[in-house]
Motif scaffolding. Structure first.
Motif, PDB file in Angstrom:
ATOM      1  N   MET A 135       0.841  -1.181   0.000  1.00 56.07           N
ATOM      2  CA  MET A 135       0.000   0.000   0.000  1.00 56.07           C
ATOM      3  C   MET A 135       0.879   1.234   0.000  1.00 56.07           C
ATOM      4  SD  MET A 135      -2.222   1.472   3.041  1.00 56.07           S
ATOM      5  CE  MET A 135      -2.154   3.218   2.938  1.00 56.07           C
ATOM      6  N   ARG A 136       0.622   2.114  -0.909  1.00 54.90           N
ATOM      7  CA  ARG A 136       1.379   3.356  -1.001  1.00 54.90           C
ATOM      8  C   ARG A 136       0.530   4.490  -0.427  1.00 54.90           C
ATOM      9  NH1 ARG A 136       5.241   3.945  -5.063  1.00 54.90           N
ATOM     10  NH2 ARG A 136       6.584   5.395  -4.035  1.00 54.90           N
ATOM     11  N   VAL A 137       1.136   5.324   0.408  1.00 54.62           N
ATOM     12  CA  VAL A 137       0.458   6.467   1.003  1.00 54.62           C
ATOM     13  C   VAL A 137       0.672   7.665   0.081  1.00 54.62           C
ATOM     14  CG1 VAL A 137       0.337   7.982   3.010  1.00 54.62           C
ATOM     15  CG2 VAL A 137       0.852   5.554   3.320  1.00 54.62           C
ATOM     16  N   SER A 138      -0.409   8.291  -0.341  1.00 56.22           N
ATOM     17  CA  SER A 138      -0.305   9.427  -1.261  1.00 56.22           C
ATOM     18  C   SER A 138       0.332  10.629  -0.576  1.00 56.22           C
ATOM     19  CB  SER A 138      -1.694   9.811  -1.780  1.00 56.22           C
ATOM     20  OG  SER A 138      -2.453  10.409  -0.734  1.00 56.22           O
ATOM     21  N   GLN A 139       0.854  11.528  -1.390  1.00 57.50           N
ATOM     22  CA  GLN A 139       1.438  12.768  -0.856  1.00 57.50           C
ATOM     23  C   GLN A 139       0.366  13.581  -0.129  1.00 57.50           C
ATOM     24  OE1 GLN A 139       4.897  13.733  -1.265  1.00 57.50           O
ATOM     25  NE2 GLN A 139       4.199  14.927   0.462  1.00 57.50           N
ATOM     26  N   ILE A 180      -8.698  10.401   3.394  1.00 58.22           N
ATOM     27  CA  ILE A 180      -7.956  10.903   2.234  1.00 58.22           C
ATOM     28  C   ILE A 180      -7.742   9.831   1.169  1.00 58.22           C
ATOM     29  CG2 ILE A 180      -5.784  11.944   1.446  1.00 58.22           C
ATOM     30  CD1 ILE A 180      -7.540  13.837   3.146  1.00 58.22           C
ATOM     31  N   ASP A 181      -7.248   8.668   1.565  1.00 63.35           N
ATOM     32  CA  ASP A 181      -6.851   7.640   0.600  1.00 63.35           C
ATOM     33  C   ASP A 181      -7.817   6.463   0.496  1.00 63.35           C
ATOM     34  OD1 ASP A 181      -4.606   8.972  -0.245  1.00 63.35           O
ATOM     35  OD2 ASP A 181      -3.173   7.722   0.836  1.00 63.35           O
ATOM     36  N   GLY A 182      -8.818   6.397   1.343  1.00 65.00           N
ATOM     37  CA  GLY A 182      -9.749   5.273   1.284  1.00 65.00           C
ATOM     38  C   GLY A 182      -9.229   4.079   2.075  1.00 65.00           C
ATOM     39  N   PRO A 183      -9.827   2.909   1.856  1.00 62.86           N
ATOM     40  CA  PRO A 183      -9.468   1.725   2.638  1.00 62.86           C
ATOM     41  C   PRO A 183      -8.050   1.229   2.331  1.00 62.86           C
ATOM     42  CG  PRO A 183     -11.043   1.154   0.927  1.00 62.86           C
ATOM     43  CD  PRO A 183     -10.882   2.646   0.890  1.00 62.86           C
ATOM     44  N   PHE A 184      -7.519   0.433   3.238  1.00 66.24           N
ATOM     45  CA  PHE A 184      -6.162  -0.101   3.125  1.00 66.24           C
ATOM     46  C   PHE A 184      -6.133  -1.434   2.390  1.00 66.24           C
ATOM     47  CE2 PHE A 184      -6.056   2.142   7.348  1.00 66.24           C
ATOM     48  CZ  PHE A 184      -5.377   3.262   6.893  1.00 66.24           C
ATOM     49  N   ASP A 185      -6.771  -1.520   1.269  1.00 74.78           N
ATOM     50  CA  ASP A 185      -6.850  -2.772   0.524  1.00 74.78           C
ATOM     51  C   ASP A 185      -5.626  -2.927  -0.380  1.00 74.78           C
ATOM     52  OD1 ASP A 185      -9.340  -3.123   1.684  1.00 74.78           O
ATOM     53  OD2 ASP A 185     -10.391  -2.203  -0.005  1.00 74.78           O
ATOM     54  N   PRO A 186      -4.805  -3.957  -0.148  1.00 70.75           N
ATOM     55  CA  PRO A 186      -3.618  -4.130  -0.983  1.00 70.75           C
ATOM     56  C   PRO A 186      -3.956  -4.563  -2.414  1.00 70.75           C
ATOM     57  CG  PRO A 186      -3.808  -5.942   0.570  1.00 70.75           C
ATOM     58  CD  PRO A 186      -4.886  -4.958   0.905  1.00 70.75           C
TER      59      PRO A 186
END
Length: 148
Positions: free
Chosen positions: A1-5, A83-89
């Motif tokens: 999972m990548r965290v957006s800027q 901000i980024d939604g769920p942590f779904d890989p």
């Protein structure tokens, strides 16, 4: 999972407000300079946080933004999901995910589910008070702001 800027900026902005919790409003320029976040982008982020009920604002010379949720009660995971939604890989792990032609025969589904749970555990068990305390341990450092 990548965290957006954008998500990184949101977490940094909320951290700055958590550090100043109970001290009244903080100007957007103070938040931007303390956390090296472009001010125009920060306005968008703080408006989203305001709509989510995490941040309030006051107008005027003494105005600014303030955190509405006590830092001990607010997890990093809550902000990140806004901000980024769920942590779904992968798509097939999330709710309403894309149907997978290997459903029921996929040897990797458990891997993806464990990865999701591990990420959620880290972010959902870290409060903004934890980050404030950690920053105090490390010594307060102001980031250089190279925005023009």
């Amino acid at each position: 999972m990548r965290v957006s800027q954008k998500c990184q900026y949101a977490v940094r902005a909320i951290l700055e407000l958590a550090k100043r919790f109970g001290q009244g409003p903080t100007s957007i320029s103070e938040i931007a300079s303390s956390q090296a976040v472009p001010q125009r982008f920060l306005e968008i982020i703080l408006n989203e946080m305001k709509q989510g009920g995490f941040v309030g604002s006051r107008r005027g010379v003494q105005g600014g933004y303030l955190l509405l949720v006590e830092p001990r009660q607010l997890t990093v995971g809550r902000i990140m999901r806004v901000i980024d939604g769920p942590f779904d890989p992968v798509r097939c792990v999330g709710e309403g995910g894309k149907p997978c032609p290997l459903k029921g025969h996929c040897s990797m589904i458990e891997l993806w589910q464990r990865a999701k749970q591990a990420v959620e555990e880290v972010y959902d068990n870290t409060t903004f008070q934890d980050l404030v305390d950690r920053e105090a341990e490390l010594g307060s450092v102001t980031a250089a702001n190279y925005t023009i």
